[in-house]
Design an enzyme around this catalytic site. Structure first.
Site, short mmCIF file in Angstrom:
data_model
loop_
_atom_site.label_atom_id
_atom_site.label_comp_id
_atom_site.label_asym_id
_atom_site.label_seq_id
_atom_site.Cartn_x
_atom_site.Cartn_y
_atom_site.Cartn_z
N HIS A 1 0.84 -1.20 0.00
CA HIS A 1 0.00 0.00 0.00
C HIS A 1 0.88 1.25 0.00
CE1 HIS A 1 -2.76 3.14 1.23
NE2 HIS A 1 -2.05 3.33 2.33
N THR B 1 6.31 26.77 6.29
CA THR B 1 5.05 26.09 6.02
C THR B 1 3.89 26.96 6.47
OG1 THR B 1 6.25 24.04 6.48
CG2 THR B 1 3.86 23.88 6.22
N TYR C 1 8.59 15.95 0.90
CA TYR C 1 8.34 17.28 0.34
C TYR C 1 8.14 17.24 -1.16
CZ TYR C 1 8.46 19.34 4.79
OH TYR C 1 8.11 19.65 6.05
N HIS D 1 14.72 13.32 12.30
CA HIS D 1 13.52 13.38 13.16
C HIS D 1 12.69 12.10 13.01
CE1 HIS D 1 11.19 15.78 9.83
NE2 HIS D 1 11.03 14.49 9.65
N HIS D 2 13.03 11.28 12.04
CA HIS D 2 12.38 9.97 11.96
C HIS D 2 13.11 8.95 12.82
CE1 HIS D 2 9.80 11.15 8.58
NE2 HIS D 2 10.81 11.93 8.25
N SER E 1 13.00 6.59 -13.69
CA SER E 1 11.89 7.32 -14.30
C SER E 1 11.77 8.71 -13.67
CB SER E 1 10.60 6.53 -14.13
OG SER E 1 9.49 7.35 -14.30
N SER E 2 11.86 8.77 -12.33
CA SER E 2 11.72 10.06 -11.65
C SER E 2 12.84 11.01 -12.00
CB SER E 2 11.74 9.87 -10.13
OG SER E 2 10.58 9.24 -9.71
N HIS F 1 13.09 12.11 3.76
CA HIS F 1 12.43 13.35 4.15
C HIS F 1 12.23 14.29 2.97
CE1 HIS F 1 10.38 16.10 6.59
NE2 HIS F 1 10.97 16.99 5.85
N ARG G 1 1.98 1.19 15.24
CA ARG G 1 1.58 1.06 13.84
C ARG G 1 2.01 -0.30 13.30
NH1 ARG G 1 5.97 4.92 10.71
NH2 ARG G 1 4.76 4.29 8.91
N GLU H 1 11.85 13.40 0.09
CA GLU H 1 10.80 12.72 -0.66
C GLU H 1 9.40 13.16 -0.20
OE1 GLU H 1 10.47 10.68 -3.19
OE2 GLU H 1 8.39 10.07 -2.86
N TRP I 1 7.00 0.30 4.00
CA TRP I 1 7.46 1.09 2.84
C TRP I 1 8.82 1.71 3.13
CZ3 TRP I 1 8.53 6.30 1.69
CH2 TRP I 1 8.35 7.21 2.73
N LYS J 1 3.06 29.86 4.13
CA LYS J 1 2.23 29.50 2.98
C LYS J 1 0.76 29.53 3.33
CE LYS J 1 5.31 26.98 0.14
NZ LYS J 1 4.89 27.66 -1.08
N SER K 1 -2.02 27.18 -5.00
CA SER K 1 -1.72 28.60 -5.21
C SER K 1 -2.26 29.10 -6.55
CB SER K 1 -0.21 28.85 -5.16
OG SER K 1 0.29 28.42 -3.92
N ASP L 1 6.29 21.98 -26.23
CA ASP L 1 6.26 20.62 -25.68
C ASP L 1 7.29 20.58 -24.55
OD1 ASP L 1 6.32 17.74 -25.28
OD2 ASP L 1 5.35 17.60 -27.23
#
Ligand code: HEM
Ligand SMILES: [Cu+2]
Lengths: 543, 372
Positions: free
Chosen positions: A90, A342, A271, A316-317, A183-184, A267, A464, A269, A155, A345, A282, A119
């Site tokens: 998932h 943040t 963002y 922080h993880h 690809s990314s 991290h 979790r 990622e 994950w 915004k 926006s 293009d």
């Protein structure tokens, strides 16, 4: 509420700029081959979006399996082995298969239109970046059928659970992640090249729409961190197949190194999955508030500072892995700091609404829900940043609540808002507002029923990634499961709405929304296959 | 818009109702140590700060949505910048954060000071149970889930402490500073008891420190917090906190038992004795992977029943159990089980489920191997 919507702009408004229309140049392949060989940014954008939606449903079904098992305490439907594969798949599918490709799809469609380019800069590369994805994810999904099952380590795939203790299919998981990563990176290079080289004459960087800006910054993040992911999975590959011990303590390796590397990718990622969403919101809020975006420049600077800070907060993880005190303090402070841009915004969006002339089209509803619910995820993020408290929050459902608030009513609502906003440009028809409102309200209620109770079960002590839980968590889990079903089912309304809009509906003029300003609204609706063959006349709007 | 308001009020009253009917906890427990209460108060402070900011921010937002609707004839203004406002809303959050960082730093410093402990306990995570060793006391044991399978599978009603019960809880003294040394034999686990506010990853190859000074006697329950494989949900932590003197006599009792067990190494054990003891050990330690009937779970966990290669090679069997198989989930049990337990479980595996090797492995033989 239907009656409150303003009349749509009339078709007479559909004057288009000089470069608006272009002619077909050559005979194009038909049928399947057309899609396989296309180098057109609009067609590739559509492919990305269809792929993403498919993955969204597959990942969603996995989530519903998880929620069904968690409906009640006890093991009813699946065994723990399979449950772990479901949570892992998932997460992987939603992150790498649904959210990221959706943003790339939107970028493919909209970046050339918003900067006035004919293009993408590298059209063949664009085709390749897309077609890597179906291959990668078919491979990833096929691991579920292999002996020993698919990835079952979450994950975040922490070693050594994902190396020494992993099922044999892990090598295929690594290969598919490599492909998705390539690809990314290629997609990001293409987007940067397009934005930096193909802008309409006269469009300076600080004239670009925010969706373009946020994507430019996101693309740099991607180029910076995807190679780290590639490195870490290659180290896993070596540990599994070639006898190295990068992460194997018994061989002198370091399992914590894995986490540093993973989160140095991970991290930024997260963002990557939210900055383009900021760009979409926006665009939508000023359109339906009929007022220029408040603080354009500060939005750009806030995005850039979030991107830079995102390289400095990864641990922080890892507050409970036993880092030294100074490291804990450093990462606590940087993480708290990231809340400031943040916040800026959110304040800017609200200041845009202030003294506007606001209407509530479906796109706007999703954008507004984004602002509120993303902020709730920001609040729990702020709580998680407090390192001592994170010793209690970490690895509980409180964290699950946090990141689902920023990702589901955050990233995914922004994507849906974008789809409702740009559908008239893509199809030439307005989406059905009534259907859109049903989709919206069902989704908002479903999402909150699903994820709000997770704050409570987490604080009350539920870890979790468990298939079965103690009795005191039963009520919260039941509510979450009901909400998840509701959210899942209501996405069928989304699909129905999109199909309906493709097939017909009220005709949209070039400038489909009265308050919309950017270049994409100067080409006809639906946008012809080729646009801006000659660059448009660009007049900066007040930013 | 009116509908929206009605919905918000409806949702509010639903949450209110839910909060009053949910008898069980839905907030972080304040816990039973100084540190846990400090953490709780940090948690509540940052929570209320978020609530206040939320009320202000969402208040302005919903006011704008209501007041500046086009259907009420609102005409849009055209401003899009205001430097002083922007400075304020950057600076104020910054100040709030500094205000929050100070107490958080102080608490973190206290949490990191594990010096001058009265008692050291080594906590070792293993798939899927906890091993505790009272350092220097010659007392150690393994603590595994005791909730019966039938409750998990719904064949029997679930008990009060469903999934939160173990065969042997960790016993700790009240009022003394206990230092934990955390490590793991296989994958990463995380030892967590909410009431003690101790959560620390147990990582192979690392020894992490944490500490606790419990203030009230009682039973405190928690769970493994880090995904550690199949039975991650089924490795609870239970701590029984006793008054100091009760704890001392408990520890003395356990020390005596350990000595008695150690003396068992020298004598000759009968097949029946070993089989009986081996079955217990197998059920508590080995069955999660190799299954209660020895059938395993291919390809990861090999079957032991009818495993010819194993039955034909007694030395290898002993070696695998003592030293593990590197590169696979099979752990080395030489330091987690005592010689009696090791000999018993190997004997059991060679003679249970139709394995009829007839081999007996004596504790003395294992002892000799361990001393090599
Ligand atoms: C105000 C800004 C934010 C702050 C201060 C913040 C803080 C944190 C912290 C401290 C954690 C670790 C919690 C733990 O594991 O104990 C975390 C987890 C996470 N955050 Fe955020 N966060 C913020 C915004 C975001 C955004 C914008 C996203 C993505 C769109 C995001 C996605 C995630 C994810 C995916 C995780 C958990 C990953 C996992 O363990 O599986 N966060 N956040
Ligand atoms: Cu993070």
């Amino acid at each position: 509420m239907a009656s409150n919507l303003p009349p749509k702009p009339t078709l007479e408004h559909s004057t288009t700029t000089s470069g608006g229309l272009a002619h077909e140049h050559h005979e194009r392949p038909r049928g399947m081959l057309r899609w396989l060989l296309t180098t057109n940014h609009k067609e590739i954008g559509t492919l990305y979006l269809i792929f993403s939606l498919t993955m969204f449903f597959i990942g969603g079904i996995f989530a519903l399996v998880v929620r069904a098992e968690l409906f009640q305490p006890g093991l009813q439907l699946v065994q723990p082995e399979f449950f772990n594969q479901m949570t892992t798949m998932h997460g992987l599918i939603m992150v790498f298969g649904a959210v990221m490709p959706a943003f790339v799809g939107l970028a493919n469609w909209m970046v050339p239109l918003q900067v006035g380019a004919p293009d993408m800069a590298l059209p063949r590369l664009n085709n390749f970046s897309f077609w890597l994805l179906p291959v990668a994810f078919t491979l990833l999904l096929s691991t579920l059928l292999m002996p020993g099952g698919g990835p079952n380590f979450g994950w975040t795939f922490y070693a050594p659970l994902s190396t020494t203790y992993a099922p044999p299919s892990t090598t295929f998981f690594i290969l598919s992640l490599h492909m998705a990563g390539i690809s990314s990176i290629l997609g990001a290079i293409n987007i940067i090249a397009t934005i930096l080289n193909l802008r309409a004459p006269g469009m300076r960087l600080m004239d670009m729409p925010l969706f373009v800006w946020t994507w430019l910054i996101t693309a740099f993040l991607l180029i910076a961190v995807m190679p780290i992911l590639a490195g870490v999975i290659t180290m896993m590959l070596m540990d599994i197949n070639f006898g190295t011990s990068f992460f194997n303590a018994a061989g002198g390796g370091d399992p914590v190194l894995f986490q540093h590397l993973f989160w140095f990718f991970g991290h930024p990622e997260v963002y990557i999955m939210i900055l383009p969403a900021f760009g979409i919101v926006s665009a939508i809020i000023p359109t339906f508030a009929r007022k220029p975006l408040f603080g354009y420049a500060s939005m750009v600077y806030a995005t850039a500072s979030i991107a830079i800070l995102s390289f400095l907060v990864w641990a922080h993880h890892m507050f409970v892995v036993g880092l030294p005190l100074v490291a804990e303090l450093f990462f606590m402070f940087t993480t708290m700091l990231i809340a400031v841009p943040t916040g800026v915004k959110v304040f800017n969006w609200i200041a845009t609404l202030f003294q506007g002339s606001i209407t509530f089209e479906t796109a706007m509803l999703f954008a507004l829900a984004f602002v509120v619910l993303f902020s709730i995820g920001g609040f729990s993020g702020l709580m998680l940043a407090i390192a001592p408290a994170d010793f209690q929050y970490h690895d509980t459902y409180f964290v699950v609540a946090h990141f689902h608030y920023v990702l589901v009513p955050g990233a995914i609502f922004a994507i849906m808002a974008g789809v409702y906003y740009w559908l008239p440009k893509w199809t030439g028809h307005y989406p059905d507002e009534r259907l859109g409102r049903w989709h919206f309200w069902m989704s908002v209620i479903g999402v909150n029923l699903t994820f709000f109770p997770m704050h409570f079960s987490g604080l009350a002590g539920m870890p979790r990634r468990i298939p079965d839980y103690a009795l005191q968590f039963a009520d919260f889990n039941m509510v979450s499961s009901v909400g998840a079903l509701m959210f899942g089912v209501s996405q069928l309304l989304f699909v129905w709405g999109v199909i309906k809009c493709v097939r017909g509906g009220e005709k949209a003029p070039a400038k489909a929304w009265e308050g919309a300003e950017d270049l994409e609204w100067s080409v006809p609706s639906p946008a012809p296959l080729h646009t801006f063959d000659t660059p448009p006349d660009f007049k900066p709007v007040t930013h | 818009m009116r509908k929206t308001l009605a919905w918000i009020m409806g949702a509010g009253s639903f949450l209110g109702l839910a909060s009053s009917t949910l008898a069980n906890g839905w907030n972080m427990p304040a816990g039973v140590t100084d540190v846990s209460r400090e953490i709780y108060s940090l948690h509540m402070t940052i929570f209320w700060i978020c609530v206040v900011i939320g009320i202000v921010v969402f208040g302005v937002m919903f006011y704008s949505l209501f007041r500046y609707r086009r259907s009420r004839g609102a005409k849009s203004a055209n401003f899009h910048e205001n430097t002083s406002v922007e400075v304020v809303w950057t600076a104020v959050p910054l100040l709030i954060l500094v205000g929050m960082a100070l107490p958080a730093t102080a608490t973190l410093k206290r949490m990191y000071d594990a010096s001058e402990a009265d008692l050291d306990v080594m906590v070792t995570g293993q798939q899927w149970r906890w091993h505790y060793e009272y350092l220097g006391e010659n007392v150690s044991f393994t603590s595994s889930l005791s909730t019966p399978r039938s409750q998990i599978n719904g064949e029997e009603e679930k008990g009060e402490n469903y999934l939160l019960d173990v065969d042997q809880p960790l016993v700790l003294p009240v009022g003394r500073k206990v230092r934990f040394l955390m490590t793991s034999d296989d994958v990463i686990h995380s030892w967590w008891v909410p009431d003690l506010a101790v959560k620390q990853d147990s990582i192979p190859g690392f020894v992490n420190e944490n500490w606790v000074r419990i203030e009230e006697p009682g039973i405190y329950r928690g769970q493994c917090a880090e995904l550690c494989g199949k039975d991650h949900a089924f490795m609870p932590v239970v701590v029984r906190a006793l008054e100091g003197d009760e704890f001392d006599s408990w520890l003395a009792e356990r020390r005596k038992e350990a000595e008695a067990e150690a003396s068992g190494v020298d004598r000759e054990w009968s097949m029946d004795e070993l089989m009986e003891r081996g079955e217990q050990v197998y059920g508590a330690i080995c069955a999660t992977c190799h299954q209660p009937d020895g059938s395993g779970a291919e390809p990861t966990f090999p079957a032991l029943a009818g495993n010819e290669a194993l039955l034909n090679d007694r030395d290898r069997h002993i070696d695998v159990v003592l030293n593990g198989v590197s590169g696979t989930p099979m752990a080395a049990f030489r330091s987690n089980l005592n010689p009696v337990e090791l000999a018993a479980v190997i004997t059991y595996e060679r003679n249970a489920w139709g394995n009829e090797s007839g081999d007996v492995v004596q504790p003395s033989e294992i002892q000799a191997l361990l001393e090599q």
